[in-house]
Design a protein around this motif. Structure first.
Motif, short mmCIF file in Angstrom:
data_model
loop_
_atom_site.label_atom_id
_atom_site.label_comp_id
_atom_site.label_asym_id
_atom_site.label_seq_id
_atom_site.Cartn_x
_atom_site.Cartn_y
_atom_site.Cartn_z
N GLY A 195 0.80 -1.21 0.00
CA GLY A 195 0.00 0.00 0.00
C GLY A 195 0.84 1.26 0.00
O GLY A 195 2.07 1.21 -0.08
N SER A 196 0.14 2.40 0.09
CA SER A 196 0.80 3.70 0.03
C SER A 196 0.32 4.59 1.16
O SER A 196 -0.80 4.46 1.66
N LEU A 197 1.20 5.51 1.53
CA LEU A 197 0.87 6.57 2.49
C LEU A 197 1.62 7.82 2.06
O LEU A 197 2.69 7.72 1.44
N ARG A 198 1.07 8.96 2.43
CA ARG A 198 1.78 10.22 2.23
C ARG A 198 1.91 10.94 3.56
O ARG A 198 0.92 11.25 4.21
N LEU A 199 3.16 11.19 3.93
CA LEU A 199 3.44 11.95 5.15
C LEU A 199 3.65 13.41 4.79
O LEU A 199 4.15 13.73 3.72
N SER A 200 3.26 14.27 5.71
CA SER A 200 3.46 15.71 5.55
C SER A 200 4.28 16.24 6.71
O SER A 200 4.20 15.74 7.83
N CYS A 201 5.06 17.27 6.42
CA CYS A 201 5.84 17.94 7.45
C CYS A 201 5.77 19.43 7.18
O CYS A 201 6.09 19.88 6.09
N ALA A 202 5.35 20.17 8.20
CA ALA A 202 5.23 21.62 8.05
C ALA A 202 6.07 22.31 9.11
O ALA A 202 5.96 22.01 10.30
N ALA A 203 6.89 23.23 8.67
CA ALA A 203 7.68 24.07 9.57
C ALA A 203 7.05 25.44 9.65
O ALA A 203 6.68 26.01 8.62
N SER A 204 6.93 25.96 10.86
CA SER A 204 6.29 27.26 11.03
C SER A 204 6.97 28.02 12.17
O SER A 204 7.81 27.48 12.88
N GLY A 205 6.58 29.28 12.30
CA GLY A 205 7.16 30.10 13.35
C GLY A 205 8.00 31.21 12.76
O GLY A 205 7.83 31.60 11.60
N GLY A 225 14.88 31.37 7.03
CA GLY A 225 15.02 30.53 5.86
C GLY A 225 15.23 29.08 6.25
O GLY A 225 15.61 28.78 7.37
N ILE A 226 14.94 28.18 5.32
CA ILE A 226 15.14 26.75 5.53
C ILE A 226 16.09 26.24 4.47
O ILE A 226 15.87 26.45 3.27
N SER A 227 17.15 25.57 4.90
CA SER A 227 18.13 25.03 3.97
C SER A 227 17.71 23.67 3.43
O SER A 227 17.95 23.37 2.25
N ALA A 228 17.12 22.85 4.27
CA ALA A 228 16.73 21.51 3.86
C ALA A 228 15.71 20.94 4.84
O ALA A 228 15.64 21.36 6.00
N MET A 229 14.95 19.99 4.32
CA MET A 229 14.03 19.24 5.16
C MET A 229 14.35 17.77 4.92
O MET A 229 14.50 17.33 3.78
N GLY A 277 15.69 13.37 1.82
CA GLY A 277 15.90 14.78 2.10
C GLY A 277 15.73 15.62 0.85
O GLY A 277 15.87 15.11 -0.27
N ILE A 278 15.40 16.89 1.06
CA ILE A 278 15.27 17.83 -0.05
C ILE A 278 15.82 19.17 0.40
O ILE A 278 15.58 19.62 1.53
N THR A 279 16.61 19.80 -0.49
CA THR A 279 17.18 21.11 -0.17
C THR A 279 16.28 22.22 -0.70
O THR A 279 15.37 21.99 -1.50
N SER A 280 16.59 23.43 -0.30
CA SER A 280 15.83 24.58 -0.78
C SER A 280 16.00 24.76 -2.29
O SER A 280 15.14 25.36 -2.94
N ILE A 334 6.73 22.32 -1.05
CA ILE A 334 6.13 23.55 -1.55
C ILE A 334 6.52 24.67 -0.58
O ILE A 334 7.09 24.41 0.47
N ASN A 335 6.23 25.87 -0.96
CA ASN A 335 6.46 27.02 -0.07
C ASN A 335 7.90 27.11 0.41
O ASN A 335 8.17 27.22 1.60
N ALA A 336 8.85 27.01 -0.53
CA ALA A 336 10.27 27.12 -0.20
C ALA A 336 10.66 26.10 0.86
O ALA A 336 11.35 26.42 1.83
N VAL A 337 10.23 24.89 0.69
CA VAL A 337 10.47 23.71 1.55
C VAL A 337 9.90 23.88 2.96
O VAL A 337 10.16 23.05 3.82
N ASN A 338 9.09 24.88 3.20
CA ASN A 338 8.44 24.97 4.51
C ASN A 338 7.49 23.82 4.73
O ASN A 338 7.24 23.41 5.87
N THR A 339 6.94 23.29 3.65
CA THR A 339 6.07 22.12 3.73
C THR A 339 6.65 21.03 2.84
O THR A 339 6.94 21.29 1.67
N THR A 340 6.82 19.86 3.40
CA THR A 340 7.45 18.76 2.68
C THR A 340 6.55 17.54 2.75
O THR A 340 5.91 17.29 3.78
N TYR A 341 6.54 16.78 1.66
CA TYR A 341 5.74 15.57 1.59
C TYR A 341 6.65 14.38 1.33
O TYR A 341 7.64 14.48 0.60
N LEU A 342 6.29 13.26 1.91
CA LEU A 342 6.98 12.01 1.63
C LEU A 342 5.94 11.01 1.14
O LEU A 342 5.13 10.51 1.92
N GLN A 343 5.95 10.77 -0.16
CA GLN A 343 5.05 9.79 -0.75
C GLN A 343 5.70 8.42 -0.67
O GLN A 343 6.79 8.23 -1.21
#
Length: 121
Positions: free
Chosen positions: A16-26, A30-34, A50-53, A72-81
């Motif tokens: 099966g499949s899942l998609r995880l989300s990660c959101a950085a806020s505050g 800038g974010i260099s990588a997630m 991992g993914i860089t900016s 998306i959003n300059a790596v502020n939000t990252t998805y792992l499919q």
């Protein structure tokens, strides 16, 4: 400060499949990588993806060809499919943001609380 929140974990059958989300806020300059890591009971924490900016991606050997990281959003939000999941993918998945807080602007690691992924029939 920077907050990191993961979501999307759960129970899924093998294949099966899942998609995880990660959101950085505050207060973020800038974010260099997630990055995503995982840790199964009794095992060391393992790098997953991992993914860089700049959009460069990298994957752990055990997930290459099955997992895809995007942002998306300059790596502020990252998805792992995660596709074609296997029982050995069962673990707590953690998001790591390498970010520069608005005040210090010093590159710092911020971690989420983790989200559980269980692959079982």
């Amino acid at each position: 400060q920077v907050q990191v929140v993961e979501s999307g974990g759960g129970l899924v059958q093998p294949g099966g499949s899942l998609r995880l989300s990660c959101a950085a806020s505050g207060s973020i300059f800038g974010i260099s990588a997630m990055l995503w890591y995982r840790q199964a009971p009794g095992k060391q924490r393992e790098f997953v993806a991992g993914i860089t900016s700049g959009g460069t991606t990298n994957y752990g050997d055990s997930v290459k060809g099955r997992f895809t990281i995007s942002s998306i959003n300059a790596v502020n939000t990252t998805y792992l499919q995660m596709n074609n999941l296997k029982p050995e993918d069962t673990a707590a998945y953690y998001c790591n943001s390498k970010a520069r807080p608005g005040e210090s602007r010093r590159l710092t690691d911020f971690w989420g609380q983790g989200t559980q992924v269980t692959v079982s029939s």
